[in-house]
Each structure stands twice: as C-alpha cells, then as structure tokens.
Design a protein around this motif. Structure first.
Motif, PDB file in Angstrom:
ATOM      1  N   LEU A  15       0.856  -1.184   0.000  1.00  0.00           N
ATOM      2  CA  LEU A  15       0.000   0.000   0.000  1.00  0.00           C
ATOM      3  C   LEU A  15       0.895   1.238   0.000  1.00  0.00           C
ATOM      4  N   SER A  16       0.796   2.024  -1.061  1.00  0.00           N
ATOM      5  CA  SER A  16       1.626   3.224  -1.187  1.00  0.00           C
ATOM      6  C   SER A  16       0.754   4.439  -1.464  1.00  0.00           C
ATOM      7  N   SER A  17       1.263   5.595  -1.067  1.00  0.00           N
ATOM      8  CA  SER A  17       0.553   6.848  -1.343  1.00  0.00           C
ATOM      9  C   SER A  17       1.436   8.001  -0.920  1.00  0.00           C
ATOM     10  N   LYS A 122       5.456 -12.902  -7.291  1.00  0.00           N
ATOM     11  CA  LYS A 122       4.234 -13.483  -7.857  1.00  0.00           C
ATOM     12  C   LYS A 122       3.071 -13.474  -6.865  1.00  0.00           C
ATOM     13  N   HIS A 123       3.381 -13.245  -5.585  1.00  0.00           N
ATOM     14  CA  HIS A 123       2.335 -13.212  -4.567  1.00  0.00           C
ATOM     15  C   HIS A 123       1.985 -11.788  -4.136  1.00  0.00           C
ATOM     16  N   THR A 124       2.493 -10.786  -4.842  1.00  0.00           N
ATOM     17  CA  THR A 124       2.240  -9.405  -4.433  1.00  0.00           C
ATOM     18  C   THR A 124       0.946  -8.855  -5.004  1.00  0.00           C
ATOM     19  N   LEU A 125       0.381  -7.926  -4.265  1.00  0.00           N
ATOM     20  CA  LEU A 125      -0.762  -7.127  -4.695  1.00  0.00           C
ATOM     21  C   LEU A 125      -0.401  -5.689  -4.358  1.00  0.00           C
ATOM     22  N   SER A 126      -0.175  -4.869  -5.371  1.00  0.00           N
ATOM     23  CA  SER A 126       0.245  -3.485  -5.122  1.00  0.00           C
ATOM     24  C   SER A 126      -0.901  -2.516  -5.411  1.00  0.00           C
ATOM     25  N   ILE A 127      -1.113  -1.610  -4.470  1.00  0.00           N
ATOM     26  CA  ILE A 127      -2.217  -0.639  -4.563  1.00  0.00           C
ATOM     27  C   ILE A 127      -1.688   0.757  -4.253  1.00  0.00           C
ATOM     28  N   PHE A 128      -2.014   1.707  -5.108  1.00  0.00           N
ATOM     29  CA  PHE A 128      -1.599   3.091  -4.889  1.00  0.00           C
ATOM     30  C   PHE A 128      -2.833   3.938  -4.604  1.00  0.00           C
ATOM     31  N   LEU A 129      -2.724   4.799  -3.597  1.00  0.00           N
ATOM     32  CA  LEU A 129      -3.816   5.701  -3.230  1.00  0.00           C
ATOM     33  C   LEU A 129      -3.500   7.119  -3.702  1.00  0.00           C
ATOM     34  N   LEU A 130      -4.394   7.668  -4.487  1.00  0.00           N
ATOM     35  CA  LEU A 130      -4.265   9.051  -4.963  1.00  0.00           C
ATOM     36  C   LEU A 130      -5.195   9.962  -4.175  1.00  0.00           C
ATOM     37  N   TYR A 169       1.615   0.378 -10.401  1.00  0.00           N
ATOM     38  CA  TYR A 169       0.880  -0.428  -9.425  1.00  0.00           C
ATOM     39  C   TYR A 169      -0.242  -1.235 -10.080  1.00  0.00           C
ATOM     40  N   ASP A 170      -0.617  -2.344  -9.429  1.00  0.00           N
ATOM     41  CA  ASP A 170      -1.696  -3.196  -9.955  1.00  0.00           C
ATOM     42  C   ASP A 170      -3.033  -2.473  -9.944  1.00  0.00           C
ATOM     43  N   HIS A 171      -3.302  -1.753  -8.858  1.00  0.00           N
ATOM     44  CA  HIS A 171      -4.571  -1.038  -8.703  1.00  0.00           C
ATOM     45  C   HIS A 171      -4.292   0.371  -8.192  1.00  0.00           C
ATOM     46  N   VAL A 172      -5.093   1.315  -8.638  1.00  0.00           N
ATOM     47  CA  VAL A 172      -4.974   2.705  -8.186  1.00  0.00           C
ATOM     48  C   VAL A 172      -6.358   3.187  -7.782  1.00  0.00           C
ATOM     49  N   LEU A 173      -6.460   3.700  -6.553  1.00  0.00           N
ATOM     50  CA  LEU A 173      -7.735   4.185  -6.035  1.00  0.00           C
ATOM     51  C   LEU A 173      -7.618   5.664  -5.680  1.00  0.00           C
ATOM     52  N   ILE A 174      -8.650   6.430  -5.998  1.00  0.00           N
ATOM     53  CA  ILE A 174      -8.709   7.836  -5.585  1.00  0.00           C
ATOM     54  C   ILE A 174      -9.424   7.886  -4.240  1.00  0.00           C
ATOM     55  N   ASN A 175      -8.699   8.260  -3.204  1.00  0.00           N
ATOM     56  CA  ASN A 175      -9.256   8.232  -1.855  1.00  0.00           C
ATOM     57  C   ASN A 175      -9.980   9.538  -1.541  1.00  0.00           C
ATOM     58  N   ASN A 184     -13.521  -0.731  -1.418  1.00  0.00           N
ATOM     59  CA  ASN A 184     -12.835  -1.119  -2.655  1.00  0.00           C
ATOM     60  C   ASN A 184     -11.574  -1.927  -2.355  1.00  0.00           C
ATOM     61  N   LEU A 185     -10.850  -1.557  -1.315  1.00  0.00           N
ATOM     62  CA  LEU A 185      -9.665  -2.314  -0.931  1.00  0.00           C
ATOM     63  C   LEU A 185     -10.032  -3.736  -0.536  1.00  0.00           C
ATOM     64  N   ARG A 186     -11.103  -3.884   0.221  1.00  0.00           N
ATOM     65  CA  ARG A 186     -11.559  -5.221   0.612  1.00  0.00           C
ATOM     66  C   ARG A 186     -11.893  -6.067  -0.618  1.00  0.00           C
ATOM     67  N   THR A 187     -12.589  -5.457  -1.545  1.00  0.00           N
ATOM     68  CA  THR A 187     -12.989  -6.176  -2.764  1.00  0.00           C
ATOM     69  C   THR A 187     -11.760  -6.643  -3.538  1.00  0.00           C
ATOM     70  N   ILE A 188     -10.785  -5.759  -3.690  1.00  0.00           N
ATOM     71  CA  ILE A 188      -9.561  -6.099  -4.417  1.00  0.00           C
ATOM     72  C   ILE A 188      -8.824  -7.247  -3.726  1.00  0.00           C
ATOM     73  N   ILE A 189      -8.705  -7.174  -2.414  1.00  0.00           N
ATOM     74  CA  ILE A 189      -7.986  -8.213  -1.671  1.00  0.00           C
ATOM     75  C   ILE A 189      -8.702  -9.556  -1.773  1.00  0.00           C
ATOM     76  N   LYS A 190     -10.016  -9.545  -1.602  1.00  0.00           N
ATOM     77  CA  LYS A 190     -10.768 -10.803  -1.676  1.00  0.00           C
ATOM     78  C   LYS A 190     -10.653 -11.429  -3.057  1.00  0.00           C
ATOM     79  N   ALA A 191     -10.697 -10.611  -4.097  1.00  0.00           N
ATOM     80  CA  ALA A 191     -10.576 -11.139  -5.461  1.00  0.00           C
ATOM     81  C   ALA A 191      -9.175 -11.691  -5.719  1.00  0.00           C
TER      82      ALA A 191
END
Length: 217
Positions: A15-17, A122-130, A169-175, A184-191
């Motif tokens: 999780l980066s931002s 291969k096990h990473t999930l990267s998410i950036f918060l804007l 990053y794999d996913h980018v969310l506008i916070n 949205n973070l929960r949904t991404i992690i569960k998927a």
C-alpha cells in the motif's frame, strides 16, 4: 473471516501513497477487518526510540548484520534513509505466505518495485492511493498542525515525486471517501486471494476430477 492455510497462500499487500492521502488510516482499517492481515515489521540499523519494542516496532540490528542479510538475499527490499538502513526481512514474510496469512507493506514506490521484482513477487498485490486533488492533499497536511510552511513545502514536493509512479501499481484508487476506499480495498484483496497461484489445493482437486472422470468413463 480467517482462511485455512490449507486453502490459500498469503499475499504481500503493498500500500503506497503520498503523505496525507489516507494510507495509514486505511492500513489500520484493513487489519481491523481481517486478522489474517498483519504489518511487515521492518529491520533497521537506527537506535530504538523511547517505548519502541524490538521485534514489534522494528527489528533493531547492527549495520554489519543488515549488510550481510542484503548480501545473502534475506531482505525483500531495503533503503538507506538519513544515515540508517531500513529493510523488510524475507523469512517471516515467507512463513506468513505459507501459512495463508497476508503481510501488509506501508512502503514507497522504490520499495514496492524491489518486492515486486523479488522471488516472492508473484504473490504481491500493489495498490496506490491518490488524493482527490493537490489542493486537498495540501489541506490535509496543513490540518495536522505538525509542520511549518517550509516542511509542508518539502512534503508536497516529495508527494508529487511519489504520485508520478502511480502507473507501476496493480490497482490505483482515488481516496475521496475513506469508507468507499476501504470497501474497494476489501474487494480487491478478496478477489486477489482467489488467483490461481494463491490456491495451492487446486492442482490436487483437478487431479481428483480427472481420476473421477477416468473411472466413470
């Protein structure tokens, strides 16, 4: 909502931002949401501060020990900041993955790239918060009341440097709204937990299906 280690491998959730975009708050919410998510405890060569506990806040190590771990590939990522070394030890992360637990990394884009390019990538999930806007980002920094004008100016410049790497990053969310972003973070992690590589029992299940098919035909 704990998952059995037998049914999935853990994730390295990055999780980066920029500072002020809500990363720390959301990281705490994720840990409260699921007990299978824990923070990665970094190693550092700096001296402990009052109240810090070795192994809980940081792993406090010597410079020689740190450099030895880096040389032997025992750090997933590392950096030299203000005269001290910081890094993420690989062994506890590997242990968590094998046990079906997720590890949350609160790191910048450089650390994120190092982890993504590691043998655990291969096990990473990267998410950036804007942030919703630069104006709002500055307002959040000023509302803390912790920094003078010159410090805020430096933080803003550093924030822009960080934002410029959002595309890696794999996913980018506008916070804009904490509750919506958390959902949205929960949904991404569960998927992402359902990715094929995260489910070690799938191969054996497919084999059983093949055996059953052969027996019936």
């Amino acid at each position: 909502m704990a998952n059995s280690p037998a049914h999935r491998r853990g994730l390295l959730i990055i999780l980066s931002s920029p500072s002020g975009a809500g990363k720390s708050t959301l990281a705490k919410r994720l840990r409260a949401w699921d007990e299978d998510i824990s923070f990665s405890v970094s190693a550092t060569t700096r001296q402990p501060r009052t109240g810090e506990v070795d192994g809980q806040d940081y792993h406090f190590v010597t410079v020689d020990s740190f450099k030895n771990d880096v040389a032997h590939g025992e750090m997933l990522e590392h950096a030299h900041v203000f005269g001290n070394f910081y890094g993420s030890p690989k062994a506890p992360v590997q242990e968590a993955i094998n046990a079906g637990r997720d590890v949350l990394f609160d790191i910048d884009w450089q650390g994120a790239q190092q982890i993504t390019n590691s043998d655990l990538g291969k096990h990473t999930l990267s998410i950036f918060l804007l942030p919703p806007s630069i104006t709002e980002l500055r307002r959040r920094l000023e509302s803390r009341g912790q920094d003078d004008a010159e410090t805020i100016k430096r933080r803003m410049q550093k924030s822009w440097d960080e934002i410029s790497h959002w595309g890696s990053y794999d996913h980018v969310l506008i916070n804009e709204n904490l509750d919506e972003t958390e959902e949205n973070l929960r949904t991404i992690i569960k998927a992402t937990r359902l990715r094929r590589i995260q489910q070690p029992t799938l191969i054996e299940h497919a084999r059983r299906l093949q055996q059953e098919f052969d027996e019936l035909t």
